[in-house]
Structure formats: structure tokens, C-alpha cells
Motif scaffolding. Structure first.
Motif, PDB file in Angstrom:
ATOM      1  N   LEU A  58       0.817  -1.216   0.000  1.00 36.53           N
ATOM      2  CA  LEU A  58       0.000   0.000   0.000  1.00 36.53           C
ATOM      3  C   LEU A  58       0.849   1.263   0.000  1.00 36.53           C
ATOM      4  O   LEU A  58       0.525   2.237  -0.691  1.00 36.53           O
ATOM      5  CB  LEU A  58      -0.923   0.009   1.222  1.00 36.53           C
ATOM      6  CG  LEU A  58      -1.843  -1.199   1.408  1.00 36.53           C
ATOM      7  CD1 LEU A  58      -2.733  -0.993   2.619  1.00 36.53           C
ATOM      8  CD2 LEU A  58      -2.673  -1.442   0.164  1.00 36.53           C
ATOM      9  N   THR A  61       2.614   2.685  -3.445  1.00 31.86           N
ATOM     10  CA  THR A  61       1.603   3.216  -4.363  1.00 31.86           C
ATOM     11  C   THR A  61       1.059   4.554  -3.873  1.00 31.86           C
ATOM     12  O   THR A  61       0.926   5.514  -4.644  1.00 31.86           O
ATOM     13  CB  THR A  61       0.452   2.213  -4.510  1.00 31.86           C
ATOM     14  OG1 THR A  61       0.957   0.971  -5.003  1.00 31.86           O
ATOM     15  CG2 THR A  61      -0.618   2.738  -5.465  1.00 31.86           C
ATOM     16  N   ALA A  62       0.744   4.618  -2.565  1.00 30.01           N
ATOM     17  CA  ALA A  62       0.159   5.829  -2.008  1.00 30.01           C
ATOM     18  C   ALA A  62       1.144   6.989  -2.011  1.00 30.01           C
ATOM     19  O   ALA A  62       0.794   8.119  -2.381  1.00 30.01           O
ATOM     20  CB  ALA A  62      -0.335   5.560  -0.585  1.00 30.01           C
ATOM     21  N   LEU A  66       0.969  10.544  -4.007  1.00 26.31           N
ATOM     22  CA  LEU A  66       1.034  11.816  -3.287  1.00 26.31           C
ATOM     23  C   LEU A  66       2.118  12.706  -3.872  1.00 26.31           C
ATOM     24  O   LEU A  66       1.897  13.905  -4.098  1.00 26.31           O
ATOM     25  CB  LEU A  66       1.297  11.559  -1.803  1.00 26.31           C
ATOM     26  CG  LEU A  66       1.386  12.808  -0.912  1.00 26.31           C
ATOM     27  CD1 LEU A  66       0.059  13.550  -0.886  1.00 26.31           C
ATOM     28  CD2 LEU A  66       1.810  12.432   0.502  1.00 26.31           C
ATOM     29  N   LEU A 117      -9.528   0.481   6.122  1.00 24.38           N
ATOM     30  CA  LEU A 117      -9.071   0.437   4.736  1.00 24.38           C
ATOM     31  C   LEU A 117      -9.583  -0.789   3.997  1.00 24.38           C
ATOM     32  O   LEU A 117      -9.684  -0.782   2.769  1.00 24.38           O
ATOM     33  CB  LEU A 117      -7.541   0.456   4.678  1.00 24.38           C
ATOM     34  CG  LEU A 117      -6.873   1.774   5.053  1.00 24.38           C
ATOM     35  CD1 LEU A 117      -5.358   1.625   5.020  1.00 24.38           C
ATOM     36  CD2 LEU A 117      -7.315   2.904   4.135  1.00 24.38           C
ATOM     37  N   LEU A 236      -2.238  12.255   2.479  1.00 17.70           N
ATOM     38  CA  LEU A 236      -1.648  10.914   2.499  1.00 17.70           C
ATOM     39  C   LEU A 236      -2.708   9.870   2.825  1.00 17.70           C
ATOM     40  O   LEU A 236      -2.743   8.795   2.205  1.00 17.70           O
ATOM     41  CB  LEU A 236      -0.513  10.844   3.516  1.00 17.70           C
ATOM     42  CG  LEU A 236       0.097   9.442   3.693  1.00 17.70           C
ATOM     43  CD1 LEU A 236       0.697   8.942   2.375  1.00 17.70           C
ATOM     44  CD2 LEU A 236       1.148   9.435   4.797  1.00 17.70           C
ATOM     45  N   GLU A 238      -5.824   9.929   2.149  1.00 19.13           N
ATOM     46  CA  GLU A 238      -6.648   9.710   0.956  1.00 19.13           C
ATOM     47  C   GLU A 238      -5.943   8.821  -0.053  1.00 19.13           C
ATOM     48  O   GLU A 238      -6.557   7.944  -0.677  1.00 19.13           O
ATOM     49  CB  GLU A 238      -6.997  11.061   0.323  1.00 19.13           C
ATOM     50  CG  GLU A 238      -7.975  11.876   1.143  1.00 19.13           C
ATOM     51  CD  GLU A 238      -8.141  13.285   0.613  1.00 19.13           C
ATOM     52  OE1 GLU A 238      -7.432  13.659  -0.332  1.00 19.13           O
ATOM     53  OE2 GLU A 238      -8.995  14.011   1.146  1.00 19.13           O
ATOM     54  N   ARG A 239      -4.636   9.030  -0.222  1.00 16.83           N
ATOM     55  CA  ARG A 239      -3.902   8.198  -1.163  1.00 16.83           C
ATOM     56  C   ARG A 239      -3.824   6.758  -0.653  1.00 16.83           C
ATOM     57  O   ARG A 239      -3.853   5.815  -1.454  1.00 16.83           O
ATOM     58  CB  ARG A 239      -2.484   8.759  -1.368  1.00 16.83           C
ATOM     59  CG  ARG A 239      -2.381  10.180  -1.871  1.00 16.83           C
ATOM     60  CD  ARG A 239      -2.928  10.407  -3.250  1.00 16.83           C
ATOM     61  NE  ARG A 239      -4.363  10.600  -3.286  1.00 16.83           N
ATOM     62  CZ  ARG A 239      -4.984  11.733  -2.925  1.00 16.83           C
ATOM     63  NH1 ARG A 239      -4.306  12.759  -2.456  1.00 16.83           N
ATOM     64  NH2 ARG A 239      -6.295  11.813  -3.032  1.00 16.83           N
ATOM     65  N   LEU A 240      -3.702   6.558   0.649  1.00 18.21           N
ATOM     66  CA  LEU A 240      -3.692   5.211   1.215  1.00 18.21           C
ATOM     67  C   LEU A 240      -5.037   4.529   1.002  1.00 18.21           C
ATOM     68  O   LEU A 240      -5.093   3.323   0.725  1.00 18.21           O
ATOM     69  CB  LEU A 240      -3.340   5.259   2.702  1.00 18.21           C
ATOM     70  CG  LEU A 240      -1.874   5.566   3.026  1.00 18.21           C
ATOM     71  CD1 LEU A 240      -1.709   5.889   4.505  1.00 18.21           C
ATOM     72  CD2 LEU A 240      -0.973   4.387   2.644  1.00 18.21           C
ATOM     73  N   GLN A 241      -6.114   5.283   1.122  1.00 21.97           N
ATOM     74  CA  GLN A 241      -7.436   4.709   0.866  1.00 21.97           C
ATOM     75  C   GLN A 241      -7.564   4.276  -0.588  1.00 21.97           C
ATOM     76  O   GLN A 241      -8.123   3.216  -0.888  1.00 21.97           O
ATOM     77  CB  GLN A 241      -8.524   5.724   1.228  1.00 21.97           C
ATOM     78  CG  GLN A 241      -8.677   5.910   2.733  1.00 21.97           C
ATOM     79  CD  GLN A 241      -9.673   7.003   3.079  1.00 21.97           C
ATOM     80  OE1 GLN A 241      -9.633   8.081   2.494  1.00 21.97           O
ATOM     81  NE2 GLN A 241     -10.558   6.727   4.002  1.00 21.97           N
ATOM     82  N   GLU A 242      -7.046   5.080  -1.489  1.00 20.15           N
ATOM     83  CA  GLU A 242      -7.094   4.730  -2.909  1.00 20.15           C
ATOM     84  C   GLU A 242      -6.278   3.473  -3.191  1.00 20.15           C
ATOM     85  O   GLU A 242      -6.713   2.591  -3.950  1.00 20.15           O
ATOM     86  CB  GLU A 242      -6.574   5.891  -3.754  1.00 20.15           C
ATOM     87  CG  GLU A 242      -7.478   7.121  -3.740  1.00 20.15           C
ATOM     88  CD  GLU A 242      -6.823   8.334  -4.383  1.00 20.15           C
ATOM     89  OE1 GLU A 242      -7.490   9.371  -4.460  1.00 20.15           O
ATOM     90  OE2 GLU A 242      -5.647   8.238  -4.792  1.00 20.15           O
ATOM     91  N   ALA A 243      -5.085   3.382  -2.597  1.00 20.73           N
ATOM     92  CA  ALA A 243      -4.237   2.209  -2.806  1.00 20.73           C
ATOM     93  C   ALA A 243      -4.896   0.952  -2.236  1.00 20.73           C
ATOM     94  O   ALA A 243      -4.859  -0.124  -2.860  1.00 20.73           O
ATOM     95  CB  ALA A 243      -2.872   2.430  -2.165  1.00 20.73           C
TER      96      ALA A 243
END
Length: 269
Positions: A58, A61-62, A66, A117, A236, A238-243
Motif C-alpha cells: 500500500l 503506491t500511495a 502523493l 481500509l 496521504l 486519501e492516497r492510502l485509501q485509494e491504494a
């Protein structure tokens, strides 16, 4: 001020105050610029802790996403198991921690906010030539040698086996899922691994089967309440949620306390 035939001049005290005033004005200007940069995600640092398989899947990618959107935001990573990572957040050493719990969010005293997540299944991992039956039984599993992982994973493995009616014969232990799979591939035991570990690395000589009797892992983020209002931290997260959405199943009915489980508000920019 002192009046002279040439007009007025500053006294020594006045000149000192003026110099100080200029310094204060410049400092305030610099502070406003720095705050503006932080708010606009042109600057900022986020300290992240993550357990190994999340750090391998994760996080890259996140953080890459970012950096692509906000090049001025810096992320620092430390790899830690959930108890140590959560303790780092509580101590103020870490802003966000990726953690997991078996069959629900990890237990704590409510001091930290929890953002889910997703849920990852567990898999029974065997050597390709292990000669395992199509459907493994507790009797067959009890006859095998086992490879165990981290302390919490090992405790969960033993508890699950006991619930199934047998005591696992643990011969090898390693926190490294690459080592674990290599041991299994060489016929030195069987193991149970979560989806993220197999996503990060899959040995070509192992087979993985659903291990429904061993439960599942709930993966999420913990942070101090209010930290999500910091633009860089929020971005960050938000990017972790996307990943996580790419590899985990987000289950709205997940067991455990909600603990501030709403999605962070979108970051500007």
C-alpha cells in the motif's frame, strides 16, 4: 523621536524598536508564507508507520501518488508491527500508522481514531508437491510441520488451530514472509499468510488456498483525533485509501467499534 534643525531623528531607543519591528514584520511574513505552503500542500512532512506487508504494497503506491500531486510534501516511513506503530502515534512520534486486527479493528482504549481500509482474507500456504488432499482436515493439518510469523500472527494461528481441535507443531518462526514462503516451498512446513503478504511476494513453488477457518484481517489507519485536519496528513490518508481499494475489500459491516471511521475530507489541490 528628537527634533533637530534638520527635522526629526530617531532616538537610540526608537532605532532599536524600529529594527525589532522590522524583524517581527519579516518573521510574520515568513510564517504566513510557510503556513500558506502547508495549507496549499506545497510543503509539509508526514511521518508514517506500517506493518511489513502494508509497507511493501500500500505504501509505495500511495506515496508515489502523493508525490505526483504534491511534490513538496515529504513522507517518512518506519516499518513497525501494529502495537509499536500505535504506540508511536500516541507518543507523537508518528502521524499515521497502518495497523491490522484479526476479525475486527485492533483493540485500544479509544485514544486513537480508526479509519478502515479493508479486509484481507487469510490463505493456507503449501508446497506445490505437498500432496495435500483437495480438502484439508484438522487431522491432516495436525500431522504437518508449521511455519509461524510475527508474535501476534503466531498467537492467532495457534488459537485458530486449537479451535479446530488440534495443536500445531511449530518448527520454524520468521517475521519475513519471503523467508516463510521459501521454507514452505522447500517442504519444511505449511503456514497461513494474509493476502497482502502474498500480493507483496508470491513464491512460484507454493500454492495458496482460502483458509476460512482462520478468520480474516481488518486493515486500517490510526491517528490522533484532529490529525486528519492537517492538509498533508489528510492527503496521504486519501492516497492510502485509494491504494487499499485496489487490493482489499472494504466491508461496511465490519465488526468492531467505529472510532471515527469516516473518510477524510478531500485535501485542497
Amino acid at each position: 523621536m528628537v527634533r533637530t534643525t534638520r527635522g526629526t531623528t530617531l532616538t537610540e531607543a526608537g532605532a532599536t524598536l524600529l529594527a525589532r519591528a522590522d524583524a517581527v514584520h519579516n518573521a510574520l511574513h515568513d510564517a504566513r508564507e510557510e503556513l500558506s505552503a502547508l495549507a496549499d500542500l506545497r510543503a509539509g512532512t508526514v511521518r508514517l508507520a506500517a506493518f511489513p506487508s502494508a509497507a511493501a504494497t500500500l505504501v509505495p503506491t500511495a506515496v508515489r501518488a502523493l508525490h505526483d500531486r504534491h511534490a513538496g510534501v515529504q513522507v517518512t516511513l518506519v516499518e513497525q508491527e501494529p502495537p509499536e506503530a500505535a504506540a508511536g502515534v500516541l507518543a507523537g512520534d508518528v502521524d499515521v500508522a497502518l495497523v491490522f486486527g484479526y476479525d475486527g479493528p485492533p483493540a485500544d482504549d479509544g485514544s486513537l481514531a480508526w479509519v478502515p481500509l479493508g479486509v484481507e482474507p487469510l490463505h493456507l500456504v503449501l508446497a506445490r508437491d505437498a500432496g495435500a488432499p483437495a480438502r484439508t482436515t484438522p487431522t491432516w493439518l495436525a500431522a504437518q510441520d508449521w511455519v509461524a510469523g510475527c508474535e501476534r500472527c503466531r498467537q492467532h494461528l495457534v488459537a485458530s488451530c486449537r479451535t479446530a481441535g488440534f495443536e500445531p507443531r511449530l518448527l520454524h518462526e520468521s517475521d519475513d514472509y519471503v523467508v516463510v514462503q521459501n521454507l514452505v516451498a522447500h517442504g519444511l512446513g505449511i503456514t497461513v499468510l494474509p493476502q497482502l503478504a502474498l500480493t507483496a511476494f508470491r513464491h512460484p513453488d507454493v500454492d495458496a488456498r482460502p483458509a476460512t477457518g482462520f478468520g480474516e484481517r481488518h486493515v486500517g489507519m490510526v491517528h490522533r483525533p484532529g490529525a486528519e485536519s492537517v492538509p498533508a496528513v489528510r492527503a496521504l490518508m486519501e492516497r492510502l485509501q485509494e491504494a487499499a481499494a485496489e487490493v482489499l475489500s472494504l466491508r461496511s459491516g465490519a465488526r468492531g467499534r467505529p472510532r471515527a471511521s469516516r473518510r477524510p475530507a478531500p485535501a485542497r489541490g
